[in-house]
Design a protein around this motif. Structure first.
Motif, mmCIF file in Angstrom:
data_model
loop_
_atom_site.group_PDB
_atom_site.id
_atom_site.type_symbol
_atom_site.label_atom_id
_atom_site.label_comp_id
_atom_site.label_asym_id
_atom_site.label_seq_id
_atom_site.Cartn_x
_atom_site.Cartn_y
_atom_site.Cartn_z
ATOM 1 N N MET A 92 0.816 -1.200 0.000
ATOM 2 C CA MET A 92 0.000 0.000 0.000
ATOM 3 C C MET A 92 0.860 1.265 0.000
ATOM 4 N N PRO A 93 0.404 2.315 -0.682
ATOM 5 C CA PRO A 93 1.156 3.570 -0.721
ATOM 6 C C PRO A 93 0.911 4.389 0.540
ATOM 7 N N PRO A 94 1.776 5.376 0.814
ATOM 8 C CA PRO A 94 1.590 6.192 2.024
ATOM 9 C C PRO A 94 0.448 7.192 1.913
ATOM 10 N N PHE A 95 -0.009 7.497 0.695
ATOM 11 C CA PHE A 95 -1.078 8.477 0.495
ATOM 12 C C PHE A 95 -2.225 7.815 -0.270
ATOM 13 N N THR A 96 -3.442 7.918 0.251
ATOM 14 C CA THR A 96 -4.604 7.351 -0.424
ATOM 15 C C THR A 96 -5.768 8.320 -0.350
ATOM 16 N N GLY A 97 -6.786 8.045 -1.149
ATOM 17 C CA GLY A 97 -7.992 8.859 -1.124
ATOM 18 C C GLY A 97 -7.748 10.253 -1.664
ATOM 19 N N ALA A 98 -8.196 11.246 -0.911
ATOM 20 C CA ALA A 98 -8.079 12.637 -1.347
ATOM 21 C C ALA A 98 -6.741 13.249 -0.978
ATOM 22 N N CYS A 99 -5.804 12.455 -0.511
ATOM 23 C CA CYS A 99 -4.465 12.941 -0.169
ATOM 24 C C CYS A 99 -3.474 12.440 -1.207
ATOM 25 N N SER A 100 -2.669 13.339 -1.724
ATOM 26 C CA SER A 100 -1.612 12.942 -2.652
ATOM 27 C C SER A 100 -0.268 13.362 -2.088
ATOM 28 N N SER A 101 0.776 12.706 -2.540
ATOM 29 C CA SER A 101 2.111 13.023 -2.060
ATOM 30 C C SER A 101 2.521 14.415 -2.516
ATOM 31 N N PRO A 102 3.086 15.219 -1.628
ATOM 32 C CA PRO A 102 3.582 16.526 -2.054
ATOM 33 C C PRO A 102 4.637 16.420 -3.148
ATOM 34 N N ALA A 103 5.319 15.285 -3.197
ATOM 35 C CA ALA A 103 6.347 15.088 -4.218
ATOM 36 C C ALA A 103 5.762 14.684 -5.566
ATOM 37 N N HIS A 104 4.498 14.262 -5.563
ATOM 38 C CA HIS A 104 3.887 13.785 -6.807
ATOM 39 C C HIS A 104 2.479 14.360 -6.978
ATOM 40 N N PRO A 105 2.328 15.660 -7.073
ATOM 41 C CA PRO A 105 0.991 16.232 -7.270
ATOM 42 C C PRO A 105 0.387 15.760 -8.579
ATOM 43 N N GLY A 106 -0.888 15.450 -8.518
ATOM 44 C CA GLY A 106 -1.567 14.936 -9.703
ATOM 45 C C GLY A 106 -1.606 13.432 -9.770
ATOM 46 N N LEU A 107 -0.920 12.749 -8.848
ATOM 47 C CA LEU A 107 -0.950 11.286 -8.780
ATOM 48 C C LEU A 107 -1.731 10.888 -7.542
ATOM 49 N N TRP A 108 -2.796 10.114 -7.752
ATOM 50 C CA TRP A 108 -3.714 9.772 -6.667
ATOM 51 C C TRP A 108 -3.886 8.264 -6.589
ATOM 52 N N PHE A 109 -4.067 7.752 -5.374
ATOM 53 C CA PHE A 109 -4.353 6.340 -5.147
ATOM 54 C C PHE A 109 -5.704 6.255 -4.436
ATOM 55 N N PHE A 110 -6.610 5.486 -5.000
ATOM 56 C CA PHE A 110 -7.976 5.492 -4.478
ATOM 57 C C PHE A 110 -8.528 4.070 -4.398
ATOM 58 N N GLY A 111 -9.241 3.769 -3.295
ATOM 59 C CA GLY A 111 -9.915 2.485 -3.155
ATOM 60 C C GLY A 111 -8.991 1.319 -2.917
ATOM 61 N N LEU A 112 -7.793 1.568 -2.408
ATOM 62 C CA LEU A 112 -6.836 0.489 -2.188
ATOM 63 C C LEU A 112 -6.873 -0.035 -0.759
#
Length: 441
Positions: free
Chosen positions: A344-364
């Motif tokens: 699992m990634p450290p950022f999910t849902g409505a939170c994205s990594s500050p290092a990767h804006p525009g990349l989202w992980f959802f429903g994991l």
């Protein structure tokens, strides 16, 4: 395909770059479809990409007897209730048909595998087989169960019977007359044995390496899932105590029959490590009747025998490993984010990594209260976050507006298996919103 213009800022001024899509959702399962619906309602026009040839492919691939173990009223997609005719716990085929109808107006590109996602000059680039898509935002919603976890035991290669993962199991008729060992006391294992116990299968065993929390699907004929949802704001220790009391009232002491008890309560364990409760619909009755025999963890295979850590053994014709899944994110985005032991990634849902804006992980991630009960609210939060966040950390991308009127029946691009939006579901009033703190699994 008419691209979107992405404005990027730099030391020499503002530059216009072309992207193919403003938002691409990877995954056409329940989570991906929910995200696409919410993003479309926010005024964007997402493209949904999936490697399978149909939506809800993981559900289509599950066994024929599967039903939702979360109540219909808490399991629907945002904007569309599950029909009452499906009953309180819809069957697999009814749920798949519901998702197929739900996706009917969405812009889909099926049969297209995304091999990896990389940062591009104008956002993100999705690498396909012989092709690519440039997007300002990418939502990865491929689910927590993309890759089956298959254990390996000493001597397994010499076993004369059949060894399969629970995801490969299709019909109890395949096990008629066969002695079957199920490995894993969690939700999948308990569900499979509930069906196998009512079939013409031979001897049945369940191997458990660790303790598990278990709850009945119904108590006194009343579905318990709505009750657990109502209590979700109570302290975890209270919820644990309630779950323990229900288990004891419904089943008595199952440790006498060899079913190990989890050291942590159901809700505490779900919050800590993502292991959800097993939902019983016939397994315990079969265990008490002697139809199922408990075994400890597997130590090794020895020819036709399976040997356990307590020194006992059995000789099954088939071994079904209900040993879970991984997200498989390391294949598509592992070079961008560090995934944990569960994938699992450290950022999910409505939170994205500050290092990767525009990349989202959802429903994991998964929720003990029901995945879609939580994801309806998360999907709307995700859509708002995408609308507010500049893509790729450089500037803002103009939104690709959702068509005001249905376009022609032809696909809007030459991309294979693409469809155009015609009838997005309308939101229904008073859709329950779930917690935004689901555990991961």
């Amino acid at each position: 395909m008419a691209g979107c213009v992405l404005l990027t800022g730099g030391g020499t001024g503002v530059h216009a770059r072309i992207v193919d899509e403003h938002v691409v959702v990877v995954g056409a399962g329940p989570a991906g479809l929910a995200a696409a619906w919410a993003i479309a309602r926010a005024g964007l026009d997402p493209l949904v990409v999936d490697q399978a040839g149909s939506v809800a492919a993981s559900w289509r691939g599950r066994h024929d007897h599967l039903r939702l173990n979360t109540h219909r009223m808490f399991s629907h997609q945002p904007g569309a209730r599950i029909p009452r005719r499906c009953g309180p716990f819809p069957a697999r085929d009814d749920y798949v048909a519901y998702l197929q109808d739900y996706a009917a107006g969405m812009r889909l590109r099926l049969g297209t595998r995304v091999h990896r996602v990389d940062r591009g000059d104008a956002g993100w680039e999705l690498t396909l087989a012989g092709d690519s898509i440039r997007a300002a935002h990418v939502v990865i919603a491929t689910g927590p169960d993309a890759v089956p976890v298959m254990p390996s035991w000493p001597g397994m290669a010499g076993f004369s019977g059949t060894v399969i993962h629970a995801g490969q199991f299709r019909d109890v008729a395949e096990m008629a007359g066969l002695d079957v060992l199920v490995v894993g006391p969690g939700n999948s294992g308990v569900d499979l044995l509930g069906h196998l116990a009512r079939s013409d299968a031979g001897k049945l065993w369940l191997s458990a390496r660790s303790g598990m929390n278990i709850t009945p699907l119904r108590l006194g004929g009343v579905p318990l899932h709505p009750v657990s949802v109502l209590g979700r704001y109570l302290p975890l220790r209270w919820q644990d105590a309630n779950a323990r009391a229900v288990q004891r009232l419904a089943f008595g002491d199952l440790t006498r029959l060899g079913y190990p008890r989890s050291a942590a309560g159901a809700f505490t364990r779900a919050a800590a490590d993502g292991v959800t409760v097993a939902v019983d619909d016939g397994f315990v009755r079969a265990l008490k009747a002697g139809r199922v025999t408990m075994k400890s963890a597997i130590d090794r295979f020895d020819g036709p025998q399976v040997c356990f850590t307590d020194g006992t053994n059995c000789a099954p014709d088939a071994v079904i490993c209900a040993t879970g899944y991984r997200s498989g994110l390391d294949q598509i985005a592992g070079h961008l984010v560090a995934v944990d032991a569960l994938g699992m990634p450290p950022f999910t849902g409505a939170c994205s990594s500050p290092a990767h804006p525009g990349l989202w992980f959802f429903g994991l991630d998964c929720s003990i209260y029901g995945n879609m009960h939580v994801r309806r609210r998360q999907a709307r939060q995700l859509a708002r976050a995408i609308g507010q966040q500049p893509a790729a950390g450089h500037g803002s991308a103009p939104q690709r507006a959702r068509p005001a009127a249905p376009p022609t029946s032809s696909a809007r691009s030459a991309a294979p298996a693409a469809t155009t939006p015609t009838n997005w579901p309308s939101p229904q009033p008073n859709s329950p919103a779930g917690s935004t703190r689901p555990p991961r699994s």
